[in-house]
Design an enzyme around this catalytic site. Structure first.
Site, PDB file in Angstrom:
ATOM      1  N   GLU A 175       9.266  41.136  92.739  1.00  0.00           N
ATOM      2  CA  GLU A 175      10.123  40.758  91.941  1.00  0.00           C
ATOM      3  C   GLU A 175      10.887  41.868  91.169  1.00  0.00           C
ATOM      4  O   GLU A 175      12.306  41.848  90.577  1.00  0.00           O
ATOM      5  CB  GLU A 175      10.016  39.676  90.821  1.00  0.00           C
ATOM      6  CG  GLU A 175       8.947  40.305  89.720  1.00  0.00           C
ATOM      7  CD  GLU A 175       7.425  40.307  90.089  1.00  0.00           C
ATOM      8  OE1 GLU A 175       7.127  40.293  91.496  1.00  0.00           O
ATOM      9  OE2 GLU A 175       6.507  40.173  89.229  1.00  0.00           O
ATOM     10  N   CYS A 280       0.171  54.185  97.396  1.00  0.00           N
ATOM     11  CA  CYS A 280      -1.215  54.071  97.549  1.00  0.00           C
ATOM     12  C   CYS A 280      -1.694  55.021  98.087  1.00  0.00           C
ATOM     13  O   CYS A 280      -3.329  55.054  98.315  1.00  0.00           O
ATOM     14  CB  CYS A 280      -1.575  52.623  98.091  1.00  0.00           C
ATOM     15  SG  CYS A 280      -1.164  52.747  99.741  1.00  0.00           S
ATOM     16  N   GLU A 382      -6.592  53.503  88.420  1.00  0.00           N
ATOM     17  CA  GLU A 382      -5.558  53.813  89.091  1.00  0.00           C
ATOM     18  C   GLU A 382      -4.282  54.098  88.273  1.00  0.00           C
ATOM     19  O   GLU A 382      -3.902  53.190  87.773  1.00  0.00           O
ATOM     20  CB  GLU A 382      -5.407  52.818  90.235  1.00  0.00           C
ATOM     21  CG  GLU A 382      -4.332  53.219  91.174  1.00  0.00           C
ATOM     22  CD  GLU A 382      -3.659  52.006  92.017  1.00  0.00           C
ATOM     23  OE1 GLU A 382      -3.580  50.704  91.799  1.00  0.00           O
ATOM     24  OE2 GLU A 382      -3.339  52.460  93.079  1.00  0.00           O
TER      25      GLU A 382
HETATM   26  P1  NAD Z   1       0.807  44.026  92.138  1.00  0.00           P
HETATM   27  O1  NAD Z   1      -0.430  43.665  92.333  1.00  0.00           O
HETATM   28  O2  NAD Z   1       1.355  43.966  90.781  1.00  0.00           O
HETATM   29  O3  NAD Z   1       1.959  42.918  92.959  1.00  0.00           O
HETATM   30  C1  NAD Z   1       1.892  42.679  94.065  1.00  0.00           C
HETATM   31  C2  NAD Z   1       2.509  41.543  94.496  1.00  0.00           C
HETATM   32  O4  NAD Z   1       1.745  40.601  93.889  1.00  0.00           O
HETATM   33  C3  NAD Z   1       4.101  41.219  93.861  1.00  0.00           C
HETATM   34  O5  NAD Z   1       4.750  40.450  94.995  1.00  0.00           O
HETATM   35  C4  NAD Z   1       3.622  40.436  92.849  1.00  0.00           C
HETATM   36  O6  NAD Z   1       4.679  39.626  92.671  1.00  0.00           O
HETATM   37  C5  NAD Z   1       2.463  39.584  92.846  1.00  0.00           C
HETATM   38  N1  NAD Z   1       1.663  39.232  91.712  1.00  0.00           N
HETATM   39  C6  NAD Z   1       1.387  40.139  90.709  1.00  0.00           C
HETATM   40  N2  NAD Z   1       0.571  39.585  89.701  1.00  0.00           N
HETATM   41  C7  NAD Z   1       0.263  38.571  90.332  1.00  0.00           C
HETATM   42  C8  NAD Z   1      -0.763  37.515  89.974  1.00  0.00           C
HETATM   43  N3  NAD Z   1      -1.539  37.441  88.839  1.00  0.00           N
HETATM   44  N4  NAD Z   1      -0.877  36.364  90.776  1.00  0.00           N
HETATM   45  C9  NAD Z   1      -0.321  36.349  91.862  1.00  0.00           C
HETATM   46  N5  NAD Z   1       0.314  37.253  92.284  1.00  0.00           N
HETATM   47  C10 NAD Z   1       0.784  38.343  91.628  1.00  0.00           C
HETATM   48  O7  NAD Z   1       1.299  45.463  92.446  1.00  0.00           O
HETATM   49  P2  NAD Z   1       2.487  46.313  92.489  1.00  0.00           P
HETATM   50  O8  NAD Z   1       2.511  46.904  90.860  1.00  0.00           O
HETATM   51  O9  NAD Z   1       3.667  45.641  93.048  1.00  0.00           O
HETATM   52  O10 NAD Z   1       2.239  47.430  93.529  1.00  0.00           O
HETATM   53  C11 NAD Z   1       1.413  48.575  93.002  1.00  0.00           C
HETATM   54  C12 NAD Z   1      -0.050  48.365  93.590  1.00  0.00           C
HETATM   55  O11 NAD Z   1      -0.109  48.017  95.106  1.00  0.00           O
HETATM   56  C13 NAD Z   1      -0.851  49.621  93.358  1.00  0.00           C
HETATM   57  O12 NAD Z   1      -2.062  49.196  92.846  1.00  0.00           O
HETATM   58  C14 NAD Z   1      -0.729  50.238  94.858  1.00  0.00           C
HETATM   59  O13 NAD Z   1      -2.114  50.979  94.807  1.00  0.00           O
HETATM   60  C15 NAD Z   1      -0.894  49.004  95.614  1.00  0.00           C
HETATM   61  N6  NAD Z   1      -0.551  49.183  97.015  1.00  0.00           N
HETATM   62  C16 NAD Z   1      -1.529  49.273  97.975  1.00  0.00           C
HETATM   63  C17 NAD Z   1      -1.129  49.518  99.246  1.00  0.00           C
HETATM   64  C18 NAD Z   1      -2.325  49.646 100.427  1.00  0.00           C
HETATM   65  O14 NAD Z   1      -1.781  49.644 101.674  1.00  0.00           O
HETATM   66  N7  NAD Z   1      -3.421  49.633  99.862  1.00  0.00           N
HETATM   67  C19 NAD Z   1       0.075  49.777  99.673  1.00  0.00           C
HETATM   68  C20 NAD Z   1       1.017  49.849  98.557  1.00  0.00           C
HETATM   69  C21 NAD Z   1       0.711  49.621  97.203  1.00  0.00           C
END
Ligand code: NAD
Length: 497
Positions: A175, A280, A382
């Protein structure tokens, strides 16, 4: 103000009471608002995906591949527009955003080979007059939940493979920067994808929970932070779904005493500070082996981190942009302070940066923190920002132990000229993606991406050959045609004899 709505069954839906603001991170100004969907919107999207499923899954794979070939051309023609859409809501530089588009294209290209990739196995004469063949069939309606940091590439890690395998899809993007998802839908439509095969539901936790609970979604691909990945995996599996959930990271790079330190410093700058560290696969911990290596490395890095060019995506000279939100910027600044209080040495302090004309933006300069140790928050958490920690290792064994004791295991790298050390490292280290003199070893589109330990939940990596297994299920058919010879009823377990 721009309103970013859902796209369900090919129709845009702009009505809804619950919204969330979308910002330009370079200025801090609101650029739009996104609808936040919930169970109702997810149900509508799943319905549309179910209606589209029979025709799409019955379409010959070569025809589905035709859409991917079309998408490749559309993406190439519109790559600047995709990059600008990414940067406007994420803040990354234009070049970096174009890199994201190129890596996404690799997956589209791999998915274009789906007729070959879905070829099954056939064994003639597994018993007298009996043959066996195995095919992989689509799962049905599948969903993807994606993070903010690659708003185009990560959805495109999932969608081309899922669709090429014959599934239909519901995407729930971040979002924080939702416009890229609608652009992806638009490009698929231009490439000839029928309505309803891909649907976009915007939202936050309520939409994700609805995806996880919906009985007609067969599988969920998730990429995001580790706590949410663990939650998604557990709730999705409890609901009977196949789930792959990729989480956060803490990626270490070992610098051996024999490494070319200029090459290693270049690598650390790009991998630590590119995209403001919001990757990541960013290297967030440099592990020089031996005091002399550490002294020389920190001496080389300091002035270069201080001289990083920071600016908005429209500045062609900028090497990194702002952070995604004010809250994220402030959390990182606070972590740097915690490192200082816990006894680390702030060699370069990026806090307090402001940019003329962009005073409201979420800026942070590059930081270099020396003498970091496990147990300090700056190491244990992280950070996901432009902060490079240096953990000095007494010897190679201590460096390996440090990495293996870390709960994350997404990526890692070693810089050395010693083949023995490199070979030992690649075979011994318990990390999913490993680089030898390559700081960001993100596998190409025809391999698969995935970490180990707390960086992934579920048995499959994302895109590449693993995606074929994730997005299909195996059917094995054993065939005997009547020969006129009757063996009579057999009550023992069937064998070859
Ligand atoms: P995030 O976990 O906050 O959000 C990811 C998704 O989950 C979003 O669509 C969000 O709306 C949803 N979300 C958030 N909180 C939620 C909850 N409590 N319950 C259900 N859904 C929820 O991650 P972010 O801040 O958008 O992205 C950064 C993170 O993603 C970092 O930790 C990074 O390391 C990780 N990442 C990992 C990879 C990989 O391939 N391992 C790749 C890219 C990013």
């Amino acid at each position: 103000m721009k309103r970013i709505g859902h796209i369900i069954g090919g129709d845009g839906i702009a009505e809804g009471d619950v919204t969330s603001p979308v910002f330009n991170p370079a200025t801090g100004q609101q650029s739009g608002e996104v609808l936040l969907g919930g169970a109702d919107e997810v149900a509508l999207a799943v319905n549309a995906a179910k209606v589209a499923l029979p025709d799409w899954s019955a379409m010959p794979p070569a025809k589905r591949a035709g859409v991917m070939f079309g998408l490749r051309e559309v993406m190439k023609a519109r790559s600047d527009e995709i990059a600008e859409t990414i940067s406007a809501e994420h803040g990354k530089t234009h070049d970096d955003a174009l890199g994201e588009v190129t890596r996404a294209l690799e997956v589209v290209e791999f998915a274009s080979g789906i007729p070959h990739l879905l070829k099954g196995d056939f064994s003639s004469a597994v018993a007298g007059g009996v043959d066996t063949h195995a095919v992989r069939e689509p799962l049905g309606v599948v969903a993807g939940v994606t993070p903010f940091n690659f708003p185009s590439m990560v959805p495109l890690w999932m969608i081309p493979m899922a669709l090429a395998c014959g599934n239909t899809f519901v995407l729930k993007p971040s979002e924080k920067n939702p416009s890229s998802a609608n652009l992806i839908h638009d490009m698929f439509t231009e490439a000839g994808l029928p309505a309803g095969v891909l649907n976009v539901v915007h939202g936050a936790k309520a939409a994700v929970d609805a995806v996880l609970d919906h009985p007609d979604i067969a599988a969920v691909s998730f990429v995001g932070s580790t706590p949410v990945a663990a939650y998604v995996y557990s709730r999705g599996c409890t609901a009977g779904k196949r789930v792959q959930a990729l989480g956060g990271a803490k990626n270490h790079m070992i610098i051996m005493p024999d490494a070319d330190l200029d090459q290693a410093s270049d690598a650390l700058l790009g991998a630590g500070f590119g995209s403001a560290g919001e990757r990541c696969m960013a290297i967030s911990v440099a592990v020089p082996v031996g005091e002399e290596t550490a002294e020389r490395l920190v001496e080389k890095l300091g002035p270069r981190v201080r001289a990083l060019k920071i600016g908005p995506s429209t500045d062609g000279e900028a090497e990194m942009g702002p952070l995604i939100t004010e809250a994220h910027r402030d959390r990182i600044a606070q972590l740097i302070g915690a490192g200082e209080n816990e006894g680390a040495k702030i060699a370069v302090d990026g806090r307090g940066l402001t940019l003329q004309g962009y005073e409201g933006g979420y800026w942070l300069g590059g930081s270099l923190i020396d003498h970091v140790r496990p147990g300090m928050r700056v190491y244990d958490e992280e950070i996901f920002g432009p902060v490079l920690s240096v953990v000095r290792a007494a010897d190679y064994g201590a460096a390996i132990e440090l990495i293996d004791n870390n709960p994350y295991a997404n990526g890692t790298a070693i810089f050395t000229r010693d083949g023995d050390a490199a070979r030992d490292f690649t075979s011994r280290i318990k990390v999913g993606m490993v680089g030898v003199n390559v700081p960001i070893p993100v596998p190409v589109g025809y391999h698969s991406f995935g970490g180990w330990k707390q960086s992934i939940f579920g048995g499959h990596g994302i895109y590449g050959p693993e995606a074929i297994h994730f997005y299909t299920r195996l059917k094995t058919v054993t065939t005997r045609w009547p020969t006129g010879i009757r063996a009579g009823a057999e009550f023992k377990f069937p064998t070859m004899n």
